[in-house]
Design an enzyme around this catalytic site. Structure first.
Site, PDB file in Angstrom:
ATOM      1  NE  ARG A  16      46.108  45.196  36.112  1.00  0.00           N
ATOM      2  CZ  ARG A  16      46.425  45.579  34.881  1.00  0.00           C
ATOM      3  NH1 ARG A  16      47.283  46.536  34.678  1.00  0.00           N
ATOM      4  NH2 ARG A  16      45.883  44.993  33.844  1.00  0.00           N
ATOM      5  CG  ASP A  17      38.226  45.875  39.247  1.00  0.00           C
ATOM      6  OD1 ASP A  17      38.097  47.020  39.737  1.00  0.00           O
ATOM      7  OD2 ASP A  17      37.331  45.333  38.566  1.00  0.00           O
TER       8      ASP A  17
END
Length: 171
Positions: free
Chosen positions: A12-13
């Site tokens: 997610r990042d």
């Protein structure tokens, strides 16, 4: 239903600062602070997480199902990272945390910004960051295979996105 299975992790990042090439030649993802393993409660999975400029267009929409991060979100972010490494720019421009992502134009081919980038790599990167999720890589294996094959088995170029899809209000 779970966002990811027990053996799958959604980072997610993914962004340049979180991708590291070790001395052993292996690439590693760093900073798992917002990662999902599938064991989190729904309230955690549905939180908007990540760096805005690397998030796929679906995560900015109104559909609650597509707003949730999934493995394809990570592949899009990896494509944005590769685009930035090649060009020094983000394919859809900088998105600040208080803004909503803007996807009104197709990204410029990396070879137009850096003539030494081969056309086959243009096609791989542009497929990874395509606005339409149906045009992107479905799996990490497919993405890796396209990079490994390179010029020997290049991908076809994606067509441009019609104005009606990019910005219906303008039309």
């Amino acid at each position: 239903s779970d966002v990811c299975s027990s053996d799958l992790l959604i980072h997610r990042d993914i962004k340049p600062e979180n991708v590291h090439l070790g001395q052993d030649g292996q690439w590693r993802l760093l900073d798992l602070g917002v990662a999902l393993s599938g064991k989190e409660p729904e309230s955690v999975r549905s939180l908007h997480a990540g760096t805005p400029s690397y998030m796929n267009p679906e995560q900015w929409g109104d559909d609650e199902q597509t707003k949730v991060s999934n493995p394809q979100s990570d592949l899009f972010a990896l494509g944005v990272t590769l685009y930035e490494w090649l060009t020094g720019r983000l394919p859809y421009g900088q998105v600040e945390p208080y803004q909503i992502g803007r996807y009104r134009r197709d990204p410029v081919a990396p070879s137009r910004l850096r003539p030494d980038v081969p056309i086959w790599l243009d096609h791989v990167v542009l497929k990874a960051v395509a606005r339409d999720p149906r045009q992107r890589f479905e799996t990490a294996e497919e993405f890796a295979l396209a990079l490994e094959r390179g010029a020997s088995r290049p991908l076809n170029a994606l067509g441009t996105t019609p104005l009606a899809m990019r910005n219906p209000a303008l039309l």
